[in-house]
Design a protein around this motif. Structure first.
Motif, short mmCIF file in Angstrom:
data_model
loop_
_atom_site.label_atom_id
_atom_site.label_comp_id
_atom_site.label_asym_id
_atom_site.label_seq_id
_atom_site.Cartn_x
_atom_site.Cartn_y
_atom_site.Cartn_z
N LEU A 28 34.48 29.87 41.68
CA LEU A 28 33.57 29.80 40.52
C LEU A 28 34.34 29.72 39.20
O LEU A 28 33.94 30.27 38.19
N LYS A 63 28.28 24.68 39.86
CA LYS A 63 27.68 26.00 40.08
C LYS A 63 28.04 26.98 38.97
O LYS A 63 27.24 27.82 38.58
N ALA A 64 29.28 26.89 38.47
CA ALA A 64 29.74 27.86 37.47
C ALA A 64 30.55 27.18 36.38
O ALA A 64 31.35 26.28 36.66
N GLY A 112 25.84 26.53 34.32
CA GLY A 112 26.10 27.36 35.49
C GLY A 112 26.49 28.78 35.09
O GLY A 112 26.27 29.22 33.96
N LYS A 133 20.69 25.62 34.23
CA LYS A 133 21.52 26.25 35.26
C LYS A 133 22.39 27.37 34.71
O LYS A 133 23.07 28.06 35.47
#
Length: 315
Positions: A28, A63-64, A112, A133
């Motif tokens: 991440l 995602k991050a 993210g 997100k």
């Protein structure tokens, strides 16, 4: 055939923009010391370079943006007196200060998960762009730490008591709420995400009430009281003082203060116990010492803010 390891951070010029891309999606995009040591000199170089008009920081993986600092490595180092436990915080905070004082527009695309060290890489820049997100949090009191990376500067400057609430509880802001709270300066819609979470905006009045010491027993405040009861009592008291002082200090002075606090945590008990309970054994049952707020004396808290003499952070 031997394949070259992927670089942890990509540093490129795109037209007249310097672009920093964090490239550790499997973890991440957690920030480690080698990434800090690559980003800092390049940022200073672009800041001084007449052919670079702005700096953009982003991440791969979707995602991050950056879920935090490499806390496990710092924990292992701190246990055995390895200098990494000093160097990581020192160099991270020097980078945070460079971002906060950068003369060129600095644009962070916080798409993210953005927590801890990722907040330090973004929130001090001139522009912070959130998407649906985005998941923002400073969850450090849950691991025996405090919202560092300049949290003592930006959190007290959010509306009402919101910063204090986020600092003590580690509450997660999502999507548009990151912009509404003032953590992000802009919001860009992402076509991939259908719904936006609006809960926090509705709770702003509750937050102000609970953190202005005349709490009423709404379901929301009751839930937050439960959250606080699970946090490190030492961290809560440190964080409360950090934000009280930080509201009147420059970013530079906040980071000097936070470096002293970080080293107090390295000398203490709760940080190692928090990392064990949350990240290593994952039993989520930290045994804090002292175990209650009443047992943490003012003297204990004040000692976390005292000068480190020649080891103080110099900015």
């Amino acid at each position: 055939m031997s394949s070259q390891p992927e670089p942890e951070v990509l540093l490129q010029r795109v037209g007249r923009a310097g672009v920093i891309t964090m490239n550790r999606p499997k973890v991440l995009n957690a920030l480690n010391l080698s990434m800090i040591r690559q980003i800092y000199p390049q940022l200073k170089k672009w800041e001084a370079d007449g052919d670079t008009d702005l700096v953009i920081i982003k991440a791969v993986g979707g995602k991050a943006f950056c879920a935090g600092g490499d806390i496990r490595a710092v924990t292992e180092a701190g246990k055995v007196g390895d200098p990494l436990s000093e160097d990581f915080f020192r160099e991270e905070y020097i980078l945070n200060h460079a971002i906060g004082t950068c003369k060129k527009p600095y644009i962070a695309l916080i798409d993210g998960i953005t927590m801890g060290g990722g907040v330090g890489l973004s929130v001090h820049g001139r522009f912070r762009v959130a998407t649906e997100k985005t998941l923002f949090a400073m969850p450090e009191t849950g691991i025996g730490l405090f919202p560092d990376v300049g949290g003592g500067h930006f959190l007290p400057r959010l509306q009402g008591k919101l910063g204090l609430f986020l600092a003590l509880t580690g509450f997660r802001l999502k999507g548009r709420d990151v912009h509404r709270a003032g953590v992000a300066t802009h919001f860009v819609d992402s076509s991939k995400v259908k719904t936006v979470n609006h809960r926090t905006a509705k709770h702003l009045a509750d937050i102000d009430r609970s953190f202005s010491y005349f709490s009423e027993g709404s379901e929301f405040t009751t839930k937050q009281a439960e959250t606080l009861s699970r946090m490190s009592p030492t961290s809560l008291k440190m964080t409360f003082k950090q934000l009280q002082l930080g509201g009147a200090l420059s970013l530079k002075d906040v980071l000097i203060m936070e470096y002293r606090m970080s080293q107090a945590c390295m000398r203490g008990h709760d940080f190692y116990e928090g990392v064990r309970a949350v990240l290593v054994d994952k039993d989520q049952s930290p045994r804090w010492s002292p175990s209650s707020l009443e047992q943490v004396s003012e003297q204990d808290v004040d000692s976390c803010f005292s000068s480190l003499g020649p080891k103080d952070l110099v900015l």
